[in-house]
Scaffold this motif. Structure first.
Motif, PDB file in Angstrom:
ATOM      1  N   UNK A  72       0.831  -1.202   0.000  1.00 56.39           N
ATOM      2  CA  UNK A  72       0.000   0.000   0.000  1.00 56.39           C
ATOM      3  C   UNK A  72       0.866   1.252   0.000  1.00 56.39           C
ATOM      4  N   UNK A  73       1.945   1.237   0.771  1.00 58.36           N
ATOM      5  CA  UNK A  73       2.850   2.390   0.812  1.00 58.36           C
ATOM      6  C   UNK A  73       3.489   2.623  -0.549  1.00 58.36           C
ATOM      7  N   UNK A  74       3.870   1.527  -1.238  1.00 56.75           N
ATOM      8  CA  UNK A  74       4.463   1.671  -2.574  1.00 56.75           C
ATOM      9  C   UNK A  74       3.453   2.236  -3.559  1.00 56.75           C
ATOM     10  N   UNK A  75       2.217   1.788  -3.461  1.00 58.86           N
ATOM     11  CA  UNK A  75       1.184   2.289  -4.373  1.00 58.86           C
ATOM     12  C   UNK A  75       0.939   3.772  -4.132  1.00 58.86           C
ATOM     13  N   UNK A  76       0.905   4.176  -2.875  1.00 59.62           N
ATOM     14  CA  UNK A  76       0.725   5.601  -2.555  1.00 59.62           C
ATOM     15  C   UNK A  76       1.840   6.428  -3.184  1.00 59.62           C
ATOM     16  N   UNK A  77       3.081   5.959  -3.044  1.00 60.75           N
ATOM     17  CA  UNK A  77       4.213   6.686  -3.630  1.00 60.75           C
ATOM     18  C   UNK A  77       4.099   6.725  -5.150  1.00 60.75           C
ATOM     19  N   UNK A  78       3.678   5.616  -5.746  1.00 54.70           N
ATOM     20  CA  UNK A  78       3.542   5.573  -7.202  1.00 54.70           C
ATOM     21  C   UNK A  78       2.449   6.512  -7.688  1.00 54.70           C
ATOM     22  N   UNK A  79       1.323   6.572  -6.965  1.00 57.35           N
ATOM     23  CA  UNK A  79       0.229   7.459  -7.375  1.00 57.35           C
ATOM     24  C   UNK A  79       0.685   8.911  -7.359  1.00 57.35           C
ATOM     25  N   UNK A  80       1.470   9.271  -6.338  1.00 57.87           N
ATOM     26  CA  UNK A  80       1.993  10.641  -6.275  1.00 57.87           C
ATOM     27  C   UNK A  80       2.948  10.902  -7.426  1.00 57.87           C
ATOM     28  N   UNK A  81       3.800   9.933  -7.718  1.00 66.08           N
ATOM     29  CA  UNK A  81       4.762  10.068  -8.816  1.00 66.08           C
ATOM     30  C   UNK A  81       4.052  10.223 -10.156  1.00 66.08           C
TER      31      UNK A  81
END
Length: 337
Positions: A72-81
């Motif tokens: 979930x943390x990786x997905x959050x970072x990817x969405x921001x990117x």
């Protein structure tokens, strides 16, 4: 430089889905990190920003697999990117409550997405279901004998949710991610043949494509669209009939007026009555509705019809009533004509 056809297909579908929204409305995109939802968010950021919309991305951690919090943390970072204006994440507790694991997770996911949409004041929540998902849904409904409602597949829009990609094959979402260099997550559950939907996806549909020729998924999805129009009309007629016939005090329905309705409308009215009394939609099957219908069309003194959610249908003084049971073996009233 011309867009890759798969990227163009996803963006075109999203553009159509956003066409009625006005700036500066907010759109919430549900993103699991898989190719369908990543391609959807990517296209929504581009098309939404072009239309002056605010795009938020949301991921839901069901806590069903090891490492889900890290994912979930990786997905959050990817969405921001990827350019989302805001990112949200929530961990939910999946409680079966008589449902299978998939249905329970879906219920929990929709509940938290609804809360997020309310918090943001989102004009729409976008979901990443594709044409292949629609085809699988139709096949599952056919195999289970679930009737026209299931064969009509997933709705394109409902209660603020929209599915822009129902005309886009999964191959396009996967390709769109590849050509744009997007990292995607492969859910191990999607390879577990213990799930019926996985067997449909990995075994049944490929066999149908092999034996009947290519295009089966598209044909099944098109069938769903054709049936959906009919189902929507029947549902509208049933809702109007239910509002006209139901007693405001107790929700009971007059037998003579019910009997005069066409079968398809009458049974939908009875289903609405059961839902209004508290029967859960996910557990209310065709057999239950037929039992209620028999109180109208095949009355021979039945005491009651048991329904899910501790509900009970009776025929009392010429009216059909659906109520909560008052205790084991206790009918709410003494039945009669």
């Amino acid at each position: 430089m011309a867009l890759h056809p798969s990227v163009a297909a996803v963006r075109r579908a999203v553009r159509r889905a956003l066409a009625d929204l006005e700036a500066p409305a907010t759109v919430l995109v549900a993103c699991s990190g898989g190719p369908d939802s990543v391609a959807l968010l990517d296209a929504t950021v581009v098309e939404g920003h072009r239309a002056g919309l605010r795009v938020a991305g949301a991921t839901v951690d069901h806590g069903l697999q090891d490492g889900s919090a890290e994912l979930a943390a990786r997905v959050v970072a990817q969405m921001a990117e990827m350019g989302a204006d805001e990112t949200l994440s929530a961990r939910v507790r999946v409680e079966a409550g008589g449902l299978g694991p998939e249905a329970a997770a879906r219920r929990a996911r929709y509940a938290v997405l609804g809360e997020m949409a309310t918090h943001l004041g989102a004009a729409a929540v976008l979901l990443g279901h594709t044409r292949d998902d629609q085809a699988e849904t139709v096949l599952l409904g056919l195999a289970r004998g679930s009737g026209g409602r299931s064969l009509a597949g997933m709705r394109r829009a409902f209660d603020g949710y929209r599915r822009p990609l129902l005309d886009v094959p999964r191959l396009d979402t996967e390709t769109a991610c590849q050509v744009q260099g997007r990292e995607v997550w492969s859910d191990p559950h999607n390879e577990d043949h213990g799930y019926t939907r996985v067997r449909v996806r990995r075994v049944v549909l490929p066999v149908l494509e092999d034996q009947l020729g290519p295009g089966v998924a598209a044909t099944l999805a098109r069938t769903a669209d054709q049936l959906r129009v009919d189902m929507d009309l029947l549902d509208d007629l049933a809702e109007a009939a239910h509002q006209r016939l139901a007693d405001p005090a107790d929700g009971s329905l007059p037998v003579p007026d019910l009997a005069a309705e066409p079968d398809a409308v009458r049974r939908r009215v009875l289903r609405l009555a059961a839902l209004a009394a508290g029967a859960p939609a996910s557990e209310l099957f065709h057999e239950h509705v037929l039992g209620l219908d028999a109180l109208v069309t095949d009355w021979h003194g039945q005491r009651w019809v048991d329904l899910p959610g501790h509900c009970r249908g009776t025929r009392v003084q010429g009216r059909i009533r659906v109520t909560r049971s008052t205790g084991p073996g206790a009918g709410p009233d003494t039945p009669g004509n």
